[in-house]
Motif scaffolding. Structure first.
Motif, PDB file in Angstrom:
ATOM      1  N   MET A 246       0.831  -1.205   0.000  1.00 25.51           N
ATOM      2  CA  MET A 246       0.000   0.000   0.000  1.00 25.51           C
ATOM      3  C   MET A 246       0.862   1.250   0.000  1.00 25.51           C
ATOM      4  SD  MET A 246      -3.124  -0.829   2.562  1.00 25.51           S
ATOM      5  CE  MET A 246      -3.644  -2.521   2.694  1.00 25.51           C
ATOM      6  N   VAL A 247       1.927   1.231   0.765  1.00 29.42           N
ATOM      7  CA  VAL A 247       2.843   2.377   0.805  1.00 29.42           C
ATOM      8  C   VAL A 247       3.478   2.574  -0.569  1.00 29.42           C
ATOM      9  CG1 VAL A 247       5.008   3.232   1.781  1.00 29.42           C
ATOM     10  CG2 VAL A 247       3.290   2.225   3.275  1.00 29.42           C
ATOM     11  N   GLN A 248       3.912   1.485  -1.206  1.00 31.24           N
ATOM     12  CA  GLN A 248       4.529   1.574  -2.531  1.00 31.24           C
ATOM     13  C   GLN A 248       3.547   2.135  -3.553  1.00 31.24           C
ATOM     14  OE1 GLN A 248       5.730  -2.481  -3.068  1.00 31.24           O
ATOM     15  NE2 GLN A 248       7.820  -2.090  -2.360  1.00 31.24           N
ATOM     16  N   LYS A 249       2.325   1.648  -3.532  1.00 34.96           N
ATOM     17  CA  LYS A 249       1.322   2.110  -4.491  1.00 34.96           C
ATOM     18  C   LYS A 249       0.945   3.566  -4.231  1.00 34.96           C
ATOM     19  CE  LYS A 249      -0.530  -2.405  -5.649  1.00 34.96           C
ATOM     20  NZ  LYS A 249      -0.105  -2.409  -7.037  1.00 34.96           N
ATOM     21  N   ASP A 250       0.897   3.970  -2.970  1.00 37.09           N
ATOM     22  CA  ASP A 250       0.627   5.366  -2.636  1.00 37.09           C
ATOM     23  C   ASP A 250       1.747   6.258  -3.163  1.00 37.09           C
ATOM     24  OD1 ASP A 250      -0.969   7.408  -1.273  1.00 37.09           O
ATOM     25  OD2 ASP A 250       0.671   7.493   0.188  1.00 37.09           O
ATOM     26  N   GLU A 251       2.978   5.810  -3.025  1.00 36.14           N
ATOM     27  CA  GLU A 251       4.116   6.566  -3.546  1.00 36.14           C
ATOM     28  C   GLU A 251       4.074   6.649  -5.071  1.00 36.14           C
ATOM     29  OE1 GLU A 251       6.559   8.348  -2.003  1.00 36.14           O
ATOM     30  OE2 GLU A 251       5.404   7.983  -0.179  1.00 36.14           O
ATOM     31  N   GLN A 252       3.624   5.581  -5.724  1.00 37.34           N
ATOM     32  CA  GLN A 252       3.503   5.600  -7.179  1.00 37.34           C
ATOM     33  C   GLN A 252       2.467   6.639  -7.617  1.00 37.34           C
ATOM     34  OE1 GLN A 252       2.573   1.494  -7.963  1.00 37.34           O
ATOM     35  NE2 GLN A 252       4.728   0.914  -8.171  1.00 37.34           N
ATOM     36  N   VAL A 253       1.366   6.737  -6.884  1.00 36.65           N
ATOM     37  CA  VAL A 253       0.351   7.747  -7.196  1.00 36.65           C
ATOM     38  C   VAL A 253       0.943   9.137  -7.037  1.00 36.65           C
ATOM     39  CG1 VAL A 253      -1.841   8.759  -6.420  1.00 36.65           C
ATOM     40  CG2 VAL A 253      -1.642   6.282  -6.640  1.00 36.65           C
TER      41      VAL A 253
ATOM     42  N   SER B 212      -1.716  19.123  -2.983  1.00 38.43           N
ATOM     43  CA  SER B 212      -0.741  18.232  -2.372  1.00 38.43           C
ATOM     44  C   SER B 212      -1.069  16.789  -2.765  1.00 38.43           C
ATOM     45  CB  SER B 212      -0.813  18.381  -0.851  1.00 38.43           C
ATOM     46  OG  SER B 212      -0.127  17.328  -0.229  1.00 38.43           O
ATOM     47  N   PRO B 213      -0.058  15.962  -3.021  1.00 36.61           N
ATOM     48  CA  PRO B 213      -0.324  14.557  -3.344  1.00 36.61           C
ATOM     49  C   PRO B 213      -1.076  13.821  -2.225  1.00 36.61           C
ATOM     50  CG  PRO B 213       1.936  15.105  -3.848  1.00 36.61           C
ATOM     51  CD  PRO B 213       1.350  16.279  -3.128  1.00 36.61           C
ATOM     52  N   ASP B 214      -1.001  14.352  -1.001  1.00 35.56           N
ATOM     53  CA  ASP B 214      -1.720  13.723   0.107  1.00 35.56           C
ATOM     54  C   ASP B 214      -3.207  14.040   0.083  1.00 35.56           C
ATOM     55  OD1 ASP B 214       0.720  12.796   1.041  1.00 35.56           O
ATOM     56  OD2 ASP B 214       1.047  14.565   2.307  1.00 35.56           O
TER      57      ASP B 214
ATOM     58  N   ARG C 287      -1.854  12.283 -17.736  1.00 33.31           N
ATOM     59  CA  ARG C 287      -3.162  12.143 -17.080  1.00 33.31           C
ATOM     60  C   ARG C 287      -3.664  10.701 -17.185  1.00 33.31           C
ATOM     61  NH1 ARG C 287      -6.969  17.256 -18.353  1.00 33.31           N
ATOM     62  NH2 ARG C 287      -8.465  15.605 -18.005  1.00 33.31           N
ATOM     63  N   ARG C 288      -3.471  10.091 -18.358  1.00 36.13           N
ATOM     64  CA  ARG C 288      -3.891   8.695 -18.525  1.00 36.13           C
ATOM     65  C   ARG C 288      -3.095   7.784 -17.590  1.00 36.13           C
ATOM     66  NH1 ARG C 288      -1.547   4.784 -20.812  1.00 36.13           N
ATOM     67  NH2 ARG C 288      -0.135   6.068 -22.027  1.00 36.13           N
ATOM     68  N   LYS C 289      -1.775   7.987 -17.512  1.00 35.93           N
ATOM     69  CA  LYS C 289      -0.941   7.184 -16.615  1.00 35.93           C
ATOM     70  C   LYS C 289      -1.343   7.401 -15.157  1.00 35.93           C
ATOM     71  CE  LYS C 289       3.304   6.998 -19.373  1.00 35.93           C
ATOM     72  NZ  LYS C 289       4.707   7.466 -19.419  1.00 35.93           N
ATOM     73  N   PHE C 290      -1.660   8.647 -14.801  1.00 39.48           N
ATOM     74  CA  PHE C 290      -2.114   8.944 -13.441  1.00 39.48           C
ATOM     75  C   PHE C 290      -3.378   8.160 -13.128  1.00 39.48           C
ATOM     76  CE2 PHE C 290      -4.824  11.394 -10.549  1.00 39.48           C
ATOM     77  CZ  PHE C 290      -3.998  11.463  -9.437  1.00 39.48           C
ATOM     78  N   ASN C 291      -4.350   8.170 -14.034  1.00 39.09           N
ATOM     79  CA  ASN C 291      -5.597   7.438 -13.799  1.00 39.09           C
ATOM     80  C   ASN C 291      -5.349   5.942 -13.669  1.00 39.09           C
ATOM     81  OD1 ASN C 291      -7.257   9.661 -13.658  1.00 39.09           O
ATOM     82  ND2 ASN C 291      -8.007   9.492 -15.748  1.00 39.09           N
TER      83      ASN C 291
ATOM     84  N   PHE D 106      -5.303   4.815   4.519  1.00 32.11           N
ATOM     85  CA  PHE D 106      -5.062   4.801   3.083  1.00 32.11           C
ATOM     86  C   PHE D 106      -6.415   5.042   2.422  1.00 32.11           C
ATOM     87  CE2 PHE D 106      -1.354   2.364   4.426  1.00 32.11           C
ATOM     88  CZ  PHE D 106      -0.365   2.906   3.629  1.00 32.11           C
ATOM     89  N   ASP D 107      -6.640   6.279   1.995  1.00 33.41           N
ATOM     90  CA  ASP D 107      -7.918   6.655   1.420  1.00 33.41           C
ATOM     91  C   ASP D 107      -7.915   6.519  -0.093  1.00 33.41           C
ATOM     92  OD1 ASP D 107      -8.947   7.369   3.946  1.00 33.41           O
ATOM     93  OD2 ASP D 107      -7.987   9.344   3.803  1.00 33.41           O
TER      94      ASP D 107
END
Length: 192
Positions: free
Chosen positions: A25-32, A84-86, A144-148, A172-173
């Motif tokens: 979850m931490v890794q995926k949050d960092e990727q976002v 903010s990314p958060d 934007r597509r990669k972000f989604n 983790f929201d």
């Protein structure tokens, strides 16, 4: 007794290896967050090109001042909206997208009005800036597509059972997506 200690040590080792999905979850949050930075970087590139484009266009005699003013104001508004990314909620992304949409609209009006100025259309600096702006718009679309896609991966992961419990415990929201602008599904009317 030795067997009980052996099982206890085995359980601790097994539990420490799986980490219940927290590390993922931490890794995926960092990727976002990293992908959000890429999106902002693309928008910043566009914002950086706008002053050069405006200055080039200002050189054309009798160019519409109102159009240039709209572009300058839209750029100022677009660069003032920072998220903010958060805090990537759907509402915040919508605010960011609305400000960027205003700049896109102002730039479109600028480029359409340029058609009436043949000396500007022949200006090499203007042509280069126009090509860079077009390339930047393509980069924005890709980012934007990669972000989604990254957000979809993250949201799917944290909402899956049993990780949804762990995600809730550690705040983790769910993250928001970029969405199409209102009316984007309607094709524009083209008349000759």
């Amino acid at each position: 007794m030795k067997r009980l200690i052996f099982y206890l040590i085995g359980f601790v080792i097994l539990a420490s290896q799986s980490s219940c999905g927290y590390n993922t979850m931490v890794q995926k949050d960092e990727q976002v967050e990293a992908q959000w930075a890429n999106v902002q970087n693309s928008y910043q590139r566009r914002a950086d090109l706008v002053p050069n484009l405006v200055n080039t266009v200002k050189g054309a005699a009798n160019f519409e001042k109102e159009t240039l003013t709209q572009v300058i104001e839209a750029r100022a508004k677009a660069t003032s909206v920072n998220i903010s990314p958060d805090n990537l909620t759907p509402e915040n992304i919508q605010k960011f997208q609305a400000a960027q949409g205003e700049l896109s609209g102002a730039l479109s009006r600028l480029l359409v009005s340029v058609e009436r100025y043949p000396e500007l259309k022949a200006n090499q600096n203007f042509l280069e800036l126009q090509a860079q702006l077009e390339g930047t718009e393509n980069r924005i679309s890709v980012e934007r597509r990669k972000f989604n896609e990254t957000v979809q991966d993250y949201n799917s992961y944290i909402r899956s059972f049993p990780r949804n419990f762990i995600a809730g415990w550690f705040d983790f929201d769910k993250k928001g997506y970029f969405e199409a602008d209102a009316g984007a599904q309607t094709a524009p009317t083209v008349e000759f």
